[in-house]
Write a protein that holds these residues in place. Sequence first.
Motif, PDB file in Angstrom:
ATOM      1  N   ILE A 135       0.917  -1.138  -0.092  1.00 33.21           N
ATOM      2  CA  ILE A 135      -0.002  -0.016   0.140  1.00 33.21           C
ATOM      3  C   ILE A 135       0.973   1.205   0.064  1.00 33.21           C
ATOM      4  O   ILE A 135       0.251   2.352   0.131  1.00 33.21           O
ATOM      5  CB  ILE A 135      -1.044  -0.024   1.177  1.00 33.21           C
ATOM      6  N   TYR A 136       2.123   1.202  -0.287  1.00 37.00           N
ATOM      7  CA  TYR A 136       2.919   2.549  -0.129  1.00 37.00           C
ATOM      8  C   TYR A 136       3.776   2.699  -1.349  1.00 37.00           C
ATOM      9  O   TYR A 136       4.857   3.166  -1.365  1.00 37.00           O
ATOM     10  CB  TYR A 136       3.976   2.123   1.112  1.00 37.00           C
ATOM     11  N   PRO A 137       3.277   2.601  -2.612  1.00 35.84           N
ATOM     12  CA  PRO A 137       3.768   2.878  -3.608  1.00 35.84           C
ATOM     13  C   PRO A 137       4.272   4.338  -3.762  1.00 35.84           C
ATOM     14  O   PRO A 137       5.395   4.415  -4.331  1.00 35.84           O
ATOM     15  CB  PRO A 137       2.775   2.669  -4.978  1.00 35.84           C
ATOM     16  N   ASN A 138       3.656   5.349  -3.376  1.00 40.63           N
ATOM     17  CA  ASN A 138       3.939   6.740  -3.490  1.00 40.63           C
ATOM     18  C   ASN A 138       5.143   6.964  -2.879  1.00 40.63           C
ATOM     19  O   ASN A 138       6.083   7.603  -3.246  1.00 40.63           O
ATOM     20  CB  ASN A 138       2.774   7.365  -3.429  1.00 40.63           C
ATOM     21  N   GLU A 139       4.971   6.420  -1.539  1.00 36.03           N
ATOM     22  CA  GLU A 139       6.175   6.820  -0.669  1.00 36.03           C
ATOM     23  C   GLU A 139       7.629   6.139  -1.193  1.00 36.03           C
ATOM     24  O   GLU A 139       8.558   6.669  -1.305  1.00 36.03           O
ATOM     25  CB  GLU A 139       5.859   6.414   0.800  1.00 36.03           C
ATOM     26  N   VAL A 140       7.461   5.078  -1.771  1.00 32.27           N
ATOM     27  CA  VAL A 140       8.643   4.413  -2.472  1.00 32.27           C
ATOM     28  C   VAL A 140       9.202   5.114  -3.407  1.00 32.27           C
ATOM     29  O   VAL A 140      10.367   5.523  -3.817  1.00 32.27           O
ATOM     30  CB  VAL A 140       8.290   3.016  -2.902  1.00 32.27           C
ATOM     31  N   ILE A 141       8.092   5.548  -4.402  1.00 39.90           N
ATOM     32  CA  ILE A 141       8.692   6.268  -5.738  1.00 39.90           C
ATOM     33  C   ILE A 141       8.977   7.549  -5.313  1.00 39.90           C
ATOM     34  O   ILE A 141      10.275   7.906  -5.794  1.00 39.90           O
ATOM     35  CB  ILE A 141       7.396   6.394  -6.638  1.00 39.90           C
ATOM     36  N   ALA A 182      -3.533  -2.133  -5.297  1.00 40.18           N
ATOM     37  CA  ALA A 182      -2.356  -1.459  -5.195  1.00 40.18           C
ATOM     38  C   ALA A 182      -1.882  -0.504  -6.105  1.00 40.18           C
ATOM     39  O   ALA A 182      -1.179   0.513  -6.065  1.00 40.18           O
ATOM     40  CB  ALA A 182      -1.353  -2.627  -5.052  1.00 40.18           C
ATOM     41  N   TYR A 183      -2.588  -0.707  -7.284  1.00 38.42           N
ATOM     42  CA  TYR A 183      -2.118   0.422  -8.681  1.00 38.42           C
ATOM     43  C   TYR A 183      -3.111   1.571  -8.686  1.00 38.42           C
ATOM     44  O   TYR A 183      -2.565   2.668  -8.978  1.00 38.42           O
ATOM     45  CB  TYR A 183      -2.289  -0.308  -9.749  1.00 38.42           C
ATOM     46  N   HIS A 184      -4.316   1.521  -8.100  1.00 42.42           N
ATOM     47  CA  HIS A 184      -4.864   2.574  -7.837  1.00 42.42           C
ATOM     48  C   HIS A 184      -4.593   3.651  -6.897  1.00 42.42           C
ATOM     49  O   HIS A 184      -4.847   5.049  -6.894  1.00 42.42           O
ATOM     50  CB  HIS A 184      -6.497   2.167  -7.556  1.00 42.42           C
ATOM     51  N   LEU A 185      -3.721   3.274  -5.838  1.00 42.12           N
ATOM     52  CA  LEU A 185      -3.003   4.192  -5.007  1.00 42.12           C
ATOM     53  C   LEU A 185      -2.029   5.123  -5.319  1.00 42.12           C
ATOM     54  O   LEU A 185      -1.821   6.182  -5.181  1.00 42.12           O
ATOM     55  CB  LEU A 185      -2.528   3.361  -3.994  1.00 42.12           C
ATOM     56  N   ILE A 186      -1.564   4.898  -6.757  1.00 40.95           N
ATOM     57  CA  ILE A 186      -0.468   5.456  -7.363  1.00 40.95           C
ATOM     58  C   ILE A 186      -0.991   6.968  -8.034  1.00 40.95           C
ATOM     59  O   ILE A 186      -1.896   7.109  -8.732  1.00 40.95           O
ATOM     60  CB  ILE A 186       0.245   4.658  -8.375  1.00 40.95           C
ATOM     61  N   SER A 187      -0.105   8.217  -7.392  1.00 36.68           N
ATOM     62  CA  SER A 187      -0.699   9.161  -7.953  1.00 36.68           C
ATOM     63  C   SER A 187      -0.228   9.422  -9.445  1.00 36.68           C
ATOM     64  O   SER A 187       0.445   8.809 -10.088  1.00 36.68           O
ATOM     65  CB  SER A 187       0.213  10.457  -7.220  1.00 36.68           C
ATOM     66  N   GLN A 188      -0.873  10.412 -10.053  1.00 37.47           N
ATOM     67  CA  GLN A 188      -0.638  10.674 -11.489  1.00 37.47           C
ATOM     68  C   GLN A 188       0.696  10.924 -11.543  1.00 37.47           C
ATOM     69  O   GLN A 188       1.238  10.349 -12.840  1.00 37.47           O
ATOM     70  CB  GLN A 188      -1.717  11.827 -12.013  1.00 37.47           C
ATOM     71  N   ASP A 189       1.266  11.789 -11.011  1.00 34.85           N
ATOM     72  CA  ASP A 189       2.588  12.230 -11.234  1.00 34.85           C
ATOM     73  C   ASP A 189       3.610  11.079 -11.278  1.00 34.85           C
ATOM     74  O   ASP A 189       4.566  10.863 -11.950  1.00 34.85           O
ATOM     75  CB  ASP A 189       2.939  13.271 -10.202  1.00 34.85           C
TER      76      ASP A 189
END
Length: 245
Positions: A42-48, A85-92
């Motif tokens: 659940i933390y894709p944005n934080e990792v990216i 998991a993929y829907h959590l990712i921001s557009q940026d």
Amino acid sequence: MKIAFFSDIHANLYAFKAMLEDLDSQRPDTAYCLGDLVGYHIYPNEVIEEIRRRGIATLKGNHDEKVDSITTTPESLNETDENYAYHLISQDNRDYLKKLPTLINIGFTFGEATFKIALAHGSTRRIDEYILIDTDENYVLEILDEADADILIVGHSHKPYHRIIETKSVVFKHVINLGSVGKHKDGDLRGCYALLTIDNNSSLLLRDSINVEFRRIDYDMEASSKAIEESPLPAEFAVALRSGR
């Protein structure tokens, strides 16, 4: 020269933070990420965002590539759905993943010796191909020749190894799989990344002159697993994390 390589974080922020802390303590000259920043957690944005903040050269993994192919909407998800998991990712961050390369070639020269290294998530042929420790030797040498590489570094299988292949011309080629930072499949519950050391004593003519160290990292796996269980992701993802399979 000491180079850090890591792969397959899969949005596991707990493991990623622990890995970075250890990596920083090792003071490598540079670092590369071989992809699969997202999926399964659940933390894709934080990792990216941490990868981007550090300016780490990064490849696209098959899960990073998958982001643009998800056709469901958040409203259509089932009670538990891996696509969450993929829907959590921001557009940026989606835009960032889309622009990542699928292959990086690097080279280092020490004295008269040059070491050509090819980096790929699965293989230089396909982003989702498994190059395993027992993959046919001739096939692996074909890939190395195609890539014009002495050292092939990959991820994707989540099973770390360092394989040395002696060619007919008595040159030693190296294949390194980095294992996984955040989704372990080799029975070891710790995160894994690799440090590659090449210096003036290294040679493709000497079997053991290129050093590869696999760093195993403890992290709060239970907290990480509970975060999955408390989300709309399938509970099986937490079970897999706890089992290392």
